[in-house]
Scaffold this active site. Structure first.
Site, PDB file in Angstrom:
ATOM      1  N   PHE A 296      76.262 -55.975  43.516  1.00 53.51           N
ATOM      2  CA  PHE A 296      74.708 -55.718  44.271  1.00 53.51           C
ATOM      3  C   PHE A 296      74.829 -55.026  46.181  1.00 53.51           C
ATOM      4  CE2 PHE A 296      73.621 -58.160  40.612  1.00 53.51           C
ATOM      5  CZ  PHE A 296      73.348 -57.331  40.139  1.00 53.51           C
ATOM      6  N   THR A 329      81.849 -61.057  42.684  1.00 53.40           N
ATOM      7  CA  THR A 329      82.684 -62.465  41.918  1.00 53.40           C
ATOM      8  C   THR A 329      82.955 -62.399  40.236  1.00 53.40           C
ATOM      9  OG1 THR A 329      81.360 -64.137  43.282  1.00 53.40           O
ATOM     10  CG2 THR A 329      82.088 -64.264  41.581  1.00 53.40           C
ATOM     11  N   GLN A 517      83.195 -89.234  52.634  1.00 54.36           N
ATOM     12  CA  GLN A 517      82.948 -89.988  53.799  1.00 54.36           C
ATOM     13  C   GLN A 517      83.953 -91.165  52.622  1.00 54.36           C
ATOM     14  OE1 GLN A 517      81.919 -89.295  56.519  1.00 54.36           O
ATOM     15  NE2 GLN A 517      81.982 -91.574  57.470  1.00 54.36           N
ATOM     16  N   GLU A 544      73.083 -66.951  45.498  1.00 55.58           N
ATOM     17  CA  GLU A 544      71.730 -66.539  44.492  1.00 55.58           C
ATOM     18  C   GLU A 544      70.434 -66.551  45.981  1.00 55.58           C
ATOM     19  OE1 GLU A 544      71.753 -64.941  41.670  1.00 55.58           O
ATOM     20  OE2 GLU A 544      73.890 -65.429  40.936  1.00 55.58           O
TER      21      GLU A 544
END
Length: 561
Positions: A296, A329, A517, A544
């Site tokens: 797309f 993808t 962390q 998305e």
């Protein structure tokens, strides 16, 4: 758990939230009134003749998006409350779920008054930005409410949550369905056995998830869950897909995302395809025989699909496609591309866009696009590895009229929009899985790592991080599952799906950052899986629909009601 902080566990034992649920209902009712006031204020700023005025909306974008976040928090609290209430009714609630509910309401309620972080650098302050009055929040100062809020903020609650986590108990999912619980157990075992042991190596080597693993996933039904039984699928719907996606993403984001490829293509064909197209493609997508990819996005369009320049020109009974696409993808190993192209150059914006089903030979890393007229290269990325990203050029690709989705021109954007709810719900589920992964990795590390003579899980700042990670993962999971159930019941849920994606993506990043962390310097080392999870988490706020686009979708839906 031998805490380094003096904790009065009697406070946790004696405080029974099940007797105070009416107060939580009152809080939700008051926030609903505030929401209505904000909405009215924004309509006066942005609505002209019962329509959103684009110029005014743009001028007020920050506060409009702030309201989207406010509502996301409110609706998320509502469904977290419903989750706990349902567990109480079924007799499944435990002290852990009570503590999670208490912490969720206390923290989110105060943020909804004093300030919500929309991003790392943007805070919406409802009192100032959304034209509210301090008196609107007076209900937070009532004796009953203040007691609950203060309780949820105590060290006892935080350490109570971590005490359960330390013993291996996580908040219940609240699936309310034995079949879904069986599916969750099955995919948890698969993820623990077949995904997690290999995920970090796949990431570090930037390898595709092996074909053998894909076959195992196909055999388990990953690609067939939402495809109707008449076309060889399981026909189980979006809630089941969320359960599967979360578990797989907990192991490796790409594993959870493989189902998204089938989800998008399958939904497009199921909703917009001809009967011949459904019969031809859906059974093979369901079995994993055909792997799909979405084509797309273009290099300079991003979320602005109305600016697409890829052309599909009619030539007899065929179409000739030319253009450039990016962020494809799993593009090389796919067999079927769903390609969005412009068939009518005289139409501007979303009109004139059509969707095509373009078959291609399956490629590999060495030769990704072994097809005449198709070329491209890999986009190297920080995370979200295992499928690979590509940019491609389409040069005189010939497809027949039978490859036009639905065999109707000009329906491409409409067909794509019909899949957005499902795609965003599925992406929210992926984010919840990543958030859960970050929680589990940091929990284990905090138990294994000792400093100053004790496990670091026993330090207050570490425990606070772990507790909040568990709380927000639960909150984002519940709004995601709610959206999926609405979709399964054929109830429009574009606003809730947008909220779920908006919140879950933020939580995934927050959890991953906190987890790194907790790992300290080791978290920055590539050998530790949390370094991968941090990279994976960051993309969730972008694909998305970026967080800003999600907020835009949510607020337009809210103001349009």
């Amino acid at each position: 758990m031998d805490s380094s902080v003096i904790i009065n566990k009697n406070i946790v034992k004696e405080f029974d939230l099940t007797k105070k649920l009416s107060t939580y209902k009152d809080i939700l009712s008051e926030f609903s009134k505030i929401s209505a006031k904000i909405k009215s204020n924004l309509k006066s700023k942005c609505i002209v003749e019962d329509k959103i005025d684009p110029r005014l909306f743009e001028q007020n974008q920050f506060i409009c998006h702030g309201y989207a976040w406010f509502e996301t928090y409110r609706i998320s609290l509502e469904h977290t409350f419903n989750w706990f209430n349902d567990l109480c009714i079924s007799g499944e609630s435990s002290k852990l779920e009570e503590l999670v509910l208490a912490s969720a309401f206390s923290e989110y309620s105060l943020q909804m008054r004093d300030g919500i972080m929309m991003s790392q650098s943007e805070i919406i302050r409802p009192l100032k930005n959304l034209d509210l009055d301090p008196s609107d929040f007076n209900f937070l100062n009532s004796k009953e409410t203040k007691e609950l809020i203060n309780y949820g903020l105590t060290e006892e609650v935080k350490f109570g949550i971590v005490d359960f986590l330390d013993k291996g108990q996580f908040p219940k999912l609240g699936l309310k369905d034995e079949t879904l619980e069986m599916i969750q157990d099955q995919f948890k075992k698969f993820t623990d056995d077949e995904i997690i042991p290999h995920a970090h190596e796949w990431h570090l080597k930037d390898e595709l998830i092996p074909d053998e693993t894909l076959k195992q996933m196909a055999d388990l039904g990953v690609f067939s869950i939402a495809i109707p039984e008449e076309f060889g699928g399981l026909g189980m719907g979006k809630t089941a897909m969320c359960v599967v996606t979360e578990e797989l993403s907990r192991g490796f984001l790409a594993a959870g995302s493989l189902g998204t490829r089938a989800e998008i293509a399958g939904e497009l064909i199921r909703l917009g395809g001809t009967e011949d197209q459904k019969k031809k493609y859906l059974p093979k997508i369901a079995t994993g025989e055909i792997l799909t990819t979405a084509v797309f996005t273009e290099p300079n369009t991003g979320s602005d699909l109305g600016s697409l320049s890829t052309r599909a020109t009619k030539s007899g009974d065929d179409y000739i496609i030319n253009g450039n696409k990016t962020w494809i993808t799993h593009g090389a190993r796919s067999d079927l591309m769903t390609v969005l192209a412009r068939t009518d150059s005289n139409q501007k914006g979303y009109r004139g866009l059509s969707m095509f089903l373009v078959e291609k030979p399956r490629g590999n890393c060495q030769n990704p696009f072994p097809m005449e007229g198709m070329s491209g290269g890999e986009i190297e990325v920080l995370g979200y590895r295992g499928m690979k990203e590509y940019e491609i050029a389409l040069d005189n690709i010939k497809v027949s009229k039978a490859d036009l989705l639905g065999e109707k021109e000009g329906q491409g954007f409409k067909q794509l929009m019909e899949t957005f709810e499902s795609a965003r719900i599925q992406t929210a589920a992926r984010a919840v899985g990543v958030a859960q992964s970050a929680l589990e990795l940091s929990l284990q590390y905090s138990k294994d790592r000792s400093q100053f003579g004790k496990e670091i899980i026993n330090f207050s700042r570490i425990a606070s991080k772990l507790a909040w990670m568990a709380v927000e993962t639960t909150i984002s999971r519940q709004i995601t599952l709610f959206s999926a159930r609405e979709k399964d019941n054929d109830i429009r849920c574009d606003i809730e799906a947008g909220m779920a994606k908006l919140l879950a993506a933020k939580v995934a990043w927050s959890n991953a950052d906190s987890a790194l962390q907790i790992h300290g310097g080791n978290g920055y080392a590539l050998e530790y899986p949390i370094s991968r999870v941090l990279c994976d988490a960051r993309i969730l706020n972008i694909f998305e629909g970026a967080a800003e686009i999600q907020a835009q979708i949510v607020i337009k839906g809210l103001l349009g009601k």
